[in-house]
Design an enzyme around this catalytic site. Structure first.
Site, PDB file in Angstrom:
ATOM      1  N   ALA A 114       8.872   1.289  27.881  1.00 37.47           N
ATOM      2  CA  ALA A 114       7.943   2.336  28.293  1.00 37.47           C
ATOM      3  C   ALA A 114       8.607   3.161  29.389  1.00 37.47           C
ATOM      4  O   ALA A 114       9.127   2.614  30.356  1.00 37.47           O
ATOM      5  CB  ALA A 114       6.639   1.730  28.816  1.00 37.47           C
ATOM      6  N   ALA A 115       8.618   4.483  29.202  1.00 33.66           N
ATOM      7  CA  ALA A 115       9.230   5.375  30.178  1.00 33.66           C
ATOM      8  C   ALA A 115       8.241   6.464  30.574  1.00 33.66           C
ATOM      9  O   ALA A 115       7.043   6.342  30.324  1.00 33.66           O
ATOM     10  CB  ALA A 115      10.520   5.965  29.607  1.00 33.66           C
ATOM     11  N   SER A 116       8.743   7.530  31.158  1.00 33.19           N
ATOM     12  CA  SER A 116       7.874   8.551  31.740  1.00 33.19           C
ATOM     13  C   SER A 116       7.141   9.394  30.704  1.00 33.19           C
ATOM     14  O   SER A 116       6.037   9.869  30.960  1.00 33.19           O
ATOM     15  CB  SER A 116       8.693   9.475  32.635  1.00 33.19           C
ATOM     16  OG  SER A 116       9.346   8.741  33.631  1.00 33.19           O
ATOM     17  N   ASP A 170      22.550  11.893  28.692  1.00 30.57           N
ATOM     18  CA  ASP A 170      21.787  10.910  29.484  1.00 30.57           C
ATOM     19  C   ASP A 170      22.283   9.489  29.201  1.00 30.57           C
ATOM     20  O   ASP A 170      21.534   8.628  28.726  1.00 30.57           O
ATOM     21  CB  ASP A 170      20.299  11.033  29.154  1.00 30.57           C
ATOM     22  CG  ASP A 170      19.416  10.290  30.152  1.00 30.57           C
ATOM     23  OD1 ASP A 170      19.889  10.025  31.269  1.00 30.57           O
ATOM     24  OD2 ASP A 170      18.256   9.985  29.808  1.00 30.57           O
ATOM     25  N   ALA A 202       7.184   8.597  27.050  1.00 36.58           N
ATOM     26  CA  ALA A 202       6.884   7.931  25.775  1.00 36.58           C
ATOM     27  C   ALA A 202       7.084   6.428  25.914  1.00 36.58           C
ATOM     28  O   ALA A 202       7.676   5.948  26.889  1.00 36.58           O
ATOM     29  CB  ALA A 202       7.784   8.475  24.664  1.00 36.58           C
ATOM     30  N   GLN A 203       6.573   5.698  24.916  1.00 36.05           N
ATOM     31  CA  GLN A 203       6.859   4.264  24.836  1.00 36.05           C
ATOM     32  C   GLN A 203       7.300   3.934  23.415  1.00 36.05           C
ATOM     33  O   GLN A 203       7.006   4.663  22.467  1.00 36.05           O
ATOM     34  CB  GLN A 203       5.655   3.438  25.257  1.00 36.05           C
ATOM     35  CG  GLN A 203       4.400   3.597  24.443  1.00 36.05           C
ATOM     36  CD  GLN A 203       3.207   2.926  25.134  1.00 36.05           C
ATOM     37  OE1 GLN A 203       2.926   3.164  26.311  1.00 36.05           O
ATOM     38  NE2 GLN A 203       2.484   2.088  24.394  1.00 36.05           N
ATOM     39  N   VAL A 204       8.039   2.827  23.287  1.00 34.50           N
ATOM     40  CA  VAL A 204       8.657   2.475  22.007  1.00 34.50           C
ATOM     41  C   VAL A 204       8.067   1.163  21.494  1.00 34.50           C
ATOM     42  O   VAL A 204       7.938   0.191  22.242  1.00 34.50           O
ATOM     43  CB  VAL A 204      10.186   2.342  22.150  1.00 34.50           C
ATOM     44  CG1 VAL A 204      10.824   2.000  20.805  1.00 34.50           C
ATOM     45  CG2 VAL A 204      10.784   3.623  22.715  1.00 34.50           C
TER      46      VAL A 204
END
Length: 529
Positions: free
Chosen positions: A158-160, A310, A162-164
């Site tokens: 989970a990031a800023s 990135d 989206a989440q996977v």
């Protein structure tokens, strides 16, 4: 602190603060709750920046900027301000965390900021699966149970933005599904709007502190990350470029399950590239991984002209599958940059000149990049050597060179740094950030600076010989140009070797002369006795 400012400064602060709030209140595309949340987040940012401006103005007031006391206090204010911004990012979360991480990856800002903000992590609480399910259904048109054999409702990341989630298709293929948070684009527009206002506010008080270039770069990067369809295209471009490289794996995209807000890709197993314990446990040499990592990104920059912007460790996995016992899995292609062909070739020339310390060529290319005034600093930024260095490539600077470099850097003012960063082409900025992230990872893997410099020198030579070859294919033309590139690289290595040998012989000569001088002095003293 603010009360100690002149009346003009105090009035300006109040006007700009009010203007920022007014700007948000009139930013009508959002619902009332979104505006309230935005004002709360932005008020924290405004207060933090206002206090920071006051800190700089008050703490450094009346001190000449060329004295030691000024430099000491400036470092202290940098550190206090960095800690203040770190706290702001941690409280506001979301894009503020992304912005803090973006800033920390740049070497061109004061080290107090980069070191402090480097501790930021995506501390994101995953969205409830009910919300994620709504995004999936609205984008894919069906309930997950109808599309997948199983679907793990707990995200694996989970990031800023989206989440996977991990799932399996009906045909038993494992997939990773990246789901964008609802309303995130509106929040991004609001947050970046206030960041622009704050950058203008800071520049008004400190004309030499101009950060609009930084906000602009961050806004462009985050906008790219929000377009999942474009990211899917980037996956395929990268996959095509590395189709003959057995050390690189790019997850395959499932287009029938991909939209602007949902990205479905092949699930790949692996560990973070900087997990040295895992690598050693699997009998994989970390330095070999570092070398392959550098080669992959050097090929992107110098040959393909298409760069993954990135490359932090979470976006690069090491899989135990592949030739040589491992392969690199490249994830998250949201921030990718197509380099202009003219820029790619000139950047190849720059690295060749940096390796050989060809000062005239470096100055010429710096002028082409718009930073001719600062050409002497390019070797320091990229290779860690001064432009008139007497030390061999990949070796540490001599003591005299270190003293000279410190004098040059002390003479630099914030105006120079702002001017330098504003003048750089956008292509250059993403390369600087990418290179800094790679250096950090390569250092953790235990590889020497020599490996990076030689790898870049090799691929710069290949890039100049290949001209505009779009991918690493095996056509006769490509093989011929690669042969020419390898010959140029061998000549480059020979030149470096001869240069290092000459430098070593000069050092030996100085040591022998020093030894002879001491022996002569001792002999004369013995005769006198």
């Amino acid at each position: 602190m603010v009360s100690k400012f002149p009346a003009k400064a105090t009035a300006a602060f109040c006007l700009i603060t009010a203007g920022c709030f007014s700007s948000q209140a009139n930013f009508h595309p959002f619902s009332d709750s979104s505006v309230c949340e935005g004002i709360l987040r932005s008020s924290r940012a405004i207060c933090s920046v206002a206090i920071t401006v006051a800190d700089y103005k008050y703490s450094l007031y009346g001190l000449p900027n060329d004295c030691d006391e000024y430099r000491r206090l400036l470092s202290e204010v940098h550190l206090r301000s960095a800690k203040r911004l770190l706290k702001l990012c941690e409280i506001n979360k979301g894009f503020y965390v992304k912005a803090g991480q973006f800033v920390s990856s740049l070497r061109q800002i004061p080290k107090e900021y980069s070191l402090t903000l480097s501790s930021l992590q995506d501390q994101v609480v995953p969205y409830d699966f009910k919300v994620i399910k709504e995004v999936l259904v609205s984008n894919l048109g069906q309930d997950p149970s109808e599309l997948f054999t199983w679907f793990n409702e707990q995200p694996i990341a989970a990031a800023s933005i989206a989440q996977v989630h991990h799932a399996m298709l009906k045909d038993h293929q494992e997939v990773a599904i990246k789901v964008q948070y609802p309303g995130i684009e509106k929040k991004m527009k609001l947050d970046t709007r206030i960041m622009y206002s704050l950058a203008e506010f800071v520049a008004w008080f400190f004309p030499e502190f101009r950060f609009l270039w930084l906000v602009s770069e961050f806004t462009e990067a985050i906008s790219l990350e929000l377009d999942f369809v474009q990211e899917a295209r980037n996956f395929e471009t990268m996959s095509n470029n590395f189709r003959n490289n057995k050390f690189v794996r790019i997850p395959r995209i499932f287009w029938d399950l991909t939209t602007n807000q949902v990205l479905t890709m092949q699930f790949c197993h692996g560990q973070k590239v900087d997990d040295v314990v895992f690598l050693k446990g699997m009998k994989i040499n970390p330095e070999k991984v570092a070398k392959k990592l550098l080669e992959v990104f050097a090929e992107m920059i110098f040959i393909h002209g298409f760069l993954h912007g990135d490359p932090h460790p979470g976006n690069i996995l090491v899989s135990i599958e592949g030739q040589g016992g491992f392969s690199l899995v490249l994830l998250d292609h949201g921030i990718c940059k197509k380099l202009d062909e003219e820029f790619r070739l000139e950047y190849c020339q720059l690295w060749k000149a940096l390796i050989l310390l060809d000062s005239r060529k470096i100055q010429h290319l710096a002028e082409r990049f718009g930073v001719g005034k600062y050409y002497r600093y390019l070797p320091i930024i990229f290779s860690g050597r001064t432009i008139d260095s007497k030390s061999g490539i990949g070796k540490g600077m001599l003591v005299e060179e270190q003293k000279k470099m410190k004098q040059h850097l002390k003479a630099l003012e914030m105006e120079d740094i702002s001017s330098f960063m504003e003048s750089l082409p956008s292509n250059f900025l993403i390369i600087l950030r990418t290179d800094e992230l790679l250096r950090s990872t390569v250092s953790k893997l235990g590889a020497s600076k020599w490996v990076r410099l030689l790898t870049y020198g090799k691929y710069a030579s290949l890039g100049l010989s290949l001209k505009s070859n779009p991918c690493s294919d095996l056509t006769s033309l490509a093989l011929y140009t690669r042969l020419i590139g390898n010959i140029e690289y061998i000549l480059l290595r020979l030149t470096i070797g001869v240069t290092n040998l000459v430098l070593w012989m000069e050092k030996l000569k100085r040591c022998l002369n020093k030894f002879y001088g001491k022996m002569s002095a001792a002999g004369k003293e013995a005769i006198c006795r």
